[in-house]
Design an enzyme around this catalytic site. Structure first.
Site, PDB file in Angstrom:
ATOM      1  N   LYS A  33     -11.529  -3.638  -3.414  1.00  0.00           N
ATOM      2  CA  LYS A  33     -10.531  -2.682  -2.948  1.00  0.00           C
ATOM      3  C   LYS A  33     -11.164  -1.607  -2.091  1.00  0.00           C
ATOM      4  O   LYS A  33     -12.156  -1.027  -2.522  1.00  0.00           O
ATOM      5  CB  LYS A  33      -9.887  -2.054  -4.189  1.00  0.00           C
ATOM      6  CG  LYS A  33      -8.891  -0.973  -3.905  1.00  0.00           C
ATOM      7  CD  LYS A  33      -8.427  -0.366  -5.200  1.00  0.00           C
ATOM      8  CE  LYS A  33      -7.486   0.764  -4.859  1.00  0.00           C
ATOM      9  NZ  LYS A  33      -7.182   1.589  -5.970  1.00  0.00           N
ATOM     10  N   LYS A  80     -14.789  -0.798  -6.064  1.00  0.00           N
ATOM     11  CA  LYS A  80     -13.750   0.090  -5.548  1.00  0.00           C
ATOM     12  C   LYS A  80     -14.415   1.203  -4.747  1.00  0.00           C
ATOM     13  O   LYS A  80     -15.248   1.940  -5.262  1.00  0.00           O
ATOM     14  CB  LYS A  80     -12.938   0.669  -6.699  1.00  0.00           C
ATOM     15  CG  LYS A  80     -11.925   1.709  -6.235  1.00  0.00           C
ATOM     16  CD  LYS A  80     -10.919   2.061  -7.299  1.00  0.00           C
ATOM     17  CE  LYS A  80     -10.032   3.202  -6.834  1.00  0.00           C
ATOM     18  NZ  LYS A  80      -8.988   3.525  -7.799  1.00  0.00           N
TER      19      LYS A  80
HETATM   20  C1  PBG Z   1      -6.020   5.115  -9.518  1.00  0.00           C
HETATM   21  C2  PBG Z   1      -5.713   4.190  -8.407  1.00  0.00           C
HETATM   22  C3  PBG Z   1      -5.644   4.459  -7.034  1.00  0.00           C
HETATM   23  C4  PBG Z   1      -5.223   3.283  -6.423  1.00  0.00           C
HETATM   24  C5  PBG Z   1      -5.105   2.319  -7.415  1.00  0.00           C
HETATM   25  N1  PBG Z   1      -5.416   2.898  -8.628  1.00  0.00           N
HETATM   26  C6  PBG Z   1      -5.825   5.723  -6.298  1.00  0.00           C
HETATM   27  C7  PBG Z   1      -7.159   6.294  -6.092  1.00  0.00           C
HETATM   28  O1  PBG Z   1      -8.180   5.767  -6.551  1.00  0.00           O
HETATM   29  O2  PBG Z   1      -7.180   7.355  -5.489  1.00  0.00           O
HETATM   30  C8  PBG Z   1      -4.959   3.115  -4.952  1.00  0.00           C
HETATM   31  C9  PBG Z   1      -4.016   2.040  -4.593  1.00  0.00           C
HETATM   32  C10 PBG Z   1      -3.473   2.082  -3.208  1.00  0.00           C
HETATM   33  O3  PBG Z   1      -3.873   2.864  -2.329  1.00  0.00           O
HETATM   34  O4  PBG Z   1      -2.576   1.270  -2.966  1.00  0.00           O
HETATM   35  N2  PBG Z   1      -7.322   5.566  -9.579  1.00  0.00           N
END
Ligand code: PBG
Length: 325
Positions: free
Chosen positions: A247, A194
């Site tokens: 992601k 991520k």
């Molecule tokens: C929580 C989380 C996030 C997303 C998924 N889980 C936000 C972040 O990390 O700031 C983002 C998902 C999206 O942008 O569709 N940590």
């Protein structure tokens, strides 16, 4: 001209093109993200994500019925709690918003696979994914709370938990906590690779989780790095991850490909909020053909190695795919 090879022969018409198509995307590949909020009778549109809303539990059937009809097999839940605090208590409260939503869904839609996002950022007053001390997100105390959150989701009936916080060692701690609490069959879907991405912007509006200070770069990965993503993948596999999430999706096809080919694990592409909003905005201006670019983007994720896709386009795309081209 005598040409031995004329690749255009196999592009002659749609039937032939379909016969030789190497990758397809299906409704069965989709995981639909849902924002669940407190209150009653709520369907609250998210302005930066046209077509996506927050639902209170009593209105979840509006979207769940549609998913069932379209044969989309799974949802991933994000909670918007009524109150937030320094330590994100709402994340691991037995009657927290996600825990209540899971109970409702499993009671009424038993076949739907329920995945829960495990993170503190929607529940902390400062919007970070963990506990803060001296302005720094503390790893180990945060991991304890994430394990507690995962167990509370499992107790509510979640089929799979998806830690999205990027703390070190959380997959192992969650596996151990789930096993100890009697949930050896609850899977862990790890947001292993991520990245600290600008493409999460609209999500943070949707979930009210914009960090109050600083950014997430001390825990999420630098988008410039590929080898590090593979190290993160292997760490999570060794700690017990059942599936891996890459992601965001659009700018990270190489990471998806490497994750699939190097690990051979089930891979999920997370087609994130900003990627959705970009296409939506262009389509609303008639700058792009929405149906065409969405299917192209989703097929591209499959081609890059994804087995499944978490996408806000799921409902539209499932309808388009059912209609045919
Ligand atoms: C929580 C989380 C996030 C997303 C998924 N889980 C936000 C972040 O990390 O700031 C983002 C998902 C999206 O942008 O569709 N940590």
């Amino acid at each position: 001209m005598n040409l031995v090879s004329r690749p255009r022969r196999l592009r002659l018409n749609e039937t032939i093109r379909t016969m030789v198509r190497e990758n397809e995307v299906n409704a069965q590949d989709f995981i639909y993200p849902i924002f669940v909020t407190y209150g009653e009778g709520v369907v609250e549109p998210i302005s930066s994500m046209p077509g996506v809303s927050r639902y209170s539990i009593d209105n979840l059937h509006l979207v769940l019925d549609e998913l069932t009809e379209l044969r989309i097999p799974a949802v991933i839940l994000f909670g918007i709690p009524e109150t937030k605090d320094e330590v994100g208590s709402g994340a691991y409260a037995e009657d927290g918003i996600v825990q209540q939503a899971v109970r409702y869904i499993k009671a009424n839609y038993p076949k739907l696979v329920v995945i829960t996002d495990v993170c503190l950022c929607e529940y902390t007053s400062h919007g970070h994914c963990g506990i803060i001390e001296n302005g720094y997100v503390q790893n180990d105390p945060t991991v304890e709370l994430l394990a507690k959150t995962a167990v509370s989701h499992a107790r509510a009936g979640a089929d799979m938990v998806a830690p999205s916080d990027m703390m070190d060692g959380r997959v192992g701690a969650i596996r151990e906590a789930l096993d100890e609490a009697g949930f050896p069959l609850v899977s862990i879907i790890s947001y292993a690779a991520k990245f600290a991405s600008g493409f999460y912007g609209p999500f943070r509006e949707a979930a009210g989780s914009t960090p109050g200070f600083g950014d997430r770069k001390s825990y999420q990965m630098d988008p410039a790095n590929g080898n590090e993503a593979m190290r993160e993948n292997w760490e999570d596999i060794n700690e017990g991850a059942d599936m891996l999430i890459v992601k965001p999706a659009l700018a990270f096809g190489d990471i998806m490909w490497r994750t699939k080919t190097e690990t051979q694990m089930p891979v999920i592409a997370y087609n994130v909020s900003g990627e959705y909003s970009m296409i939506k905005a262009a389509a609303m201006n008639d700058w792009l053909d929405e149906k065409r670019v969405v299917i192209e983007a989703l097929r591209g994720m499959k081609r890059a190695g994804a087995d499944m896709i978490i996408t806000y386009h799921a409902i539209d795309a499932a309808k388009w795919l059912a209609e045919g081209e």
